[in-house]
Design a protein around this motif. Structure first.
Motif, PDB file in Angstrom:
ATOM      1  N   PHE A  45       0.828  -1.200   0.000  1.00 16.99           N
ATOM      2  CA  PHE A  45       0.000   0.000   0.000  1.00 16.99           C
ATOM      3  C   PHE A  45       0.867   1.256   0.000  1.00 16.99           C
ATOM      4  CE2 PHE A  45      -2.096  -3.416   2.311  1.00 16.99           C
ATOM      5  CZ  PHE A  45      -3.297  -3.521   1.624  1.00 16.99           C
ATOM      6  N   THR A  77       1.492   4.614   1.690  1.00 19.63           N
ATOM      7  CA  THR A  77       1.195   5.001   3.066  1.00 19.63           C
ATOM      8  C   THR A  77       1.821   6.330   3.460  1.00 19.63           C
ATOM      9  OG1 THR A  77       3.113   3.815   3.990  1.00 19.63           O
ATOM     10  CG2 THR A  77       1.036   2.578   3.780  1.00 19.63           C
ATOM     11  N   THR A 105      -2.843   4.279   5.344  1.00 22.02           N
ATOM     12  CA  THR A 105      -3.056   4.341   3.900  1.00 22.02           C
ATOM     13  C   THR A 105      -3.186   5.798   3.466  1.00 22.02           C
ATOM     14  OG1 THR A 105      -5.452   4.047   4.231  1.00 22.02           O
ATOM     15  CG2 THR A 105      -4.135   2.076   3.726  1.00 22.02           C
ATOM     16  N   PRO A 162      -8.379  -1.611   2.366  1.00 16.18           N
ATOM     17  CA  PRO A 162      -7.697  -0.648   1.500  1.00 16.18           C
ATOM     18  C   PRO A 162      -7.308  -1.256   0.164  1.00 16.18           C
ATOM     19  CG  PRO A 162      -6.208  -1.450   3.188  1.00 16.18           C
ATOM     20  CD  PRO A 162      -7.563  -1.992   3.534  1.00 16.18           C
TER      21      PRO A 162
END
Length: 263
Positions: A195, A197, A222, A255
Motif C-alpha cells: 500500500f 502510506t 493508507t 484498502p
C-alpha cells in the motif's frame, strides 16, 4: 391578540425545530465525514524480532448509549505468546463522534511482569475524570481522548508533508502534550498487500510503560481518505518492540493495494 400570540408561539416552535434539525444535520455530516464507522474491523499479525507472537484486532462497533451520549465503541484486542509467557491486551473506548471526545475507557493488560486494569469515566461538561477506584482529577480539555481513541483521532487529522501537532487532549494532564508529526510517504508491504502510506510518529508520555517516561509509536496509514493503519510499531512490557501488520479486514478496513490506488 390571542391569534397573534398563537402565531408568535408557532413561529418560535418552528425556529426551535429548525435549529435542532440544523444541529442534528451538522452532527450527522461530521460523523459521515469520519474515515471510520461502525462495522470496520482490522486484523493484525503481531511480531517482534523473534518472529510472530500473536494476533490483534481493532474494531469499531455501535452506536451504543454511554453516559447519555450516542457513542462508537472502539475496541482493541491482542493475545500472544513470547516464549512460555502469555500476553494479552483488551482496550475499549466509548467515543462520541459528534464531540470527538471519549466518555469512558477501559483496559486490561496481562503479562508475567505486570497486570494493568483501568476503568475510567470522563465528563467533558465538568472536565473531570474518575476511576472505579475513586481516583480522578481535572482534565485540561472538554474533548478528552484516551490511548485507544487517540489512534482513531489521529486518522481525522490533516496529514500533509511537514505537518506536526502538539495536542493536550489526553484526559490525564500529566500525559500531555502528545506530539504527532508526519515523517514521510512511501510504500509498505504487509500480509494484506502492498500500500501507499503516510508514516506518522506519535510521542506519548507514560512513565509506567516506557523507560525514560516517553514512548514512540509509528503508524503507516493508507494514503487515502480512510487512513487505515496497515502497520503499527510500538512496545510492550514483555516482547519489547512489537509490530502489528495488517492481515485482513472487513467493513471498511479493505484498502486498495498500491497497484490499484490512484494518487
Amino acid at each position: 391578540m390571542y391569534a397573534r400570540n398563537a402565531a408568535t408561539h408557532l413561529r418560535r416552535i418552528a425556529l426551535a425545530l429548525g435549529a435542532a434539525a440544523l444541529c442534528a444535520s451538522d452532527a450527522a455530516a461530521q460523523q459521515a465525514s469520519l474515515p471510520f464507522a461502525p462495522g470496520e474491523q482490522c486484523v493484525y499479525r503481531g511480531s517482534n524480532r523473534l518472529g510472530r507472537i500473536g494476533t490483534g484486532t481493532m474494531a469499531v462497533e455501535g452506536p451504543v448509549q454511554e453516559g447519555g451520549r450516542r457513542t462508537y465503541l472502539l475496541r482493541f484486542d491482542f493475545r500472544g505468546r513470547v516464549g512460555p509467557a502469555v500476553i494479552s491486551d483488551q482496550s475499549r473506548s466509548w467515543w462520541d463522534p459528534a464531540a470527538a471526545a471519549s466518555v469512558r475507557y477501559s483496559k486490561r493488560e496481562r503479562s508475567p511482569l505486570s497486570s494493568v486494569t483501568q476503568e475510567v469515566r470522563m465528563d467533558p461538561a465538568t472536565r473531570r475524570w474518575t476511576t472505579a477506584d475513586g481516583e480522578g482529577g481535572q482534565m485540561a480539555t472538554a474533548a478528552p481522548l484516551d490511548e485507544l481513541s487517540f489512534i482513531y483521532f489521529l486518522r481525522t487529522l490533516r496529514l500533509a508533508d511537514g505537518d506536526s501537532y502538539s495536542l493536550t487532549r489526553h484526559y490525564q494532564p500529566g500525559r500531555n502534550p502528545v506530539t504527532v508529526r508526519v515523517v514521510g510517504r512511501g510504500r509498505m508491504r504487509v500480509p494484506a498487500g502492498e500500500f501507499q502510506t503516510i508514516e506518522v510518529e506519535m510521542r506519548v508520555r507514560d512513565p509506567e510503560r516506557y523507560n525514560g517516561g516517553e514512548g514512540v509509536i509509528r503508524f503507516h496509514l493508507t494514503d487515502d481518505a480512510r487512513r487505515i493503519p496497515v502497520r503499527i510499531e510500538s512496545s510492550m512490557p514483555v516482547g519489547g518492540r512489537v509490530v502489528l501488520s495488517l492481515q485482513s479486514g472487513t467493513g471498511g478496513c479493505t484498502p486498495a493495494p498500491v497497484a490499484m490506488a490512484r494518487r
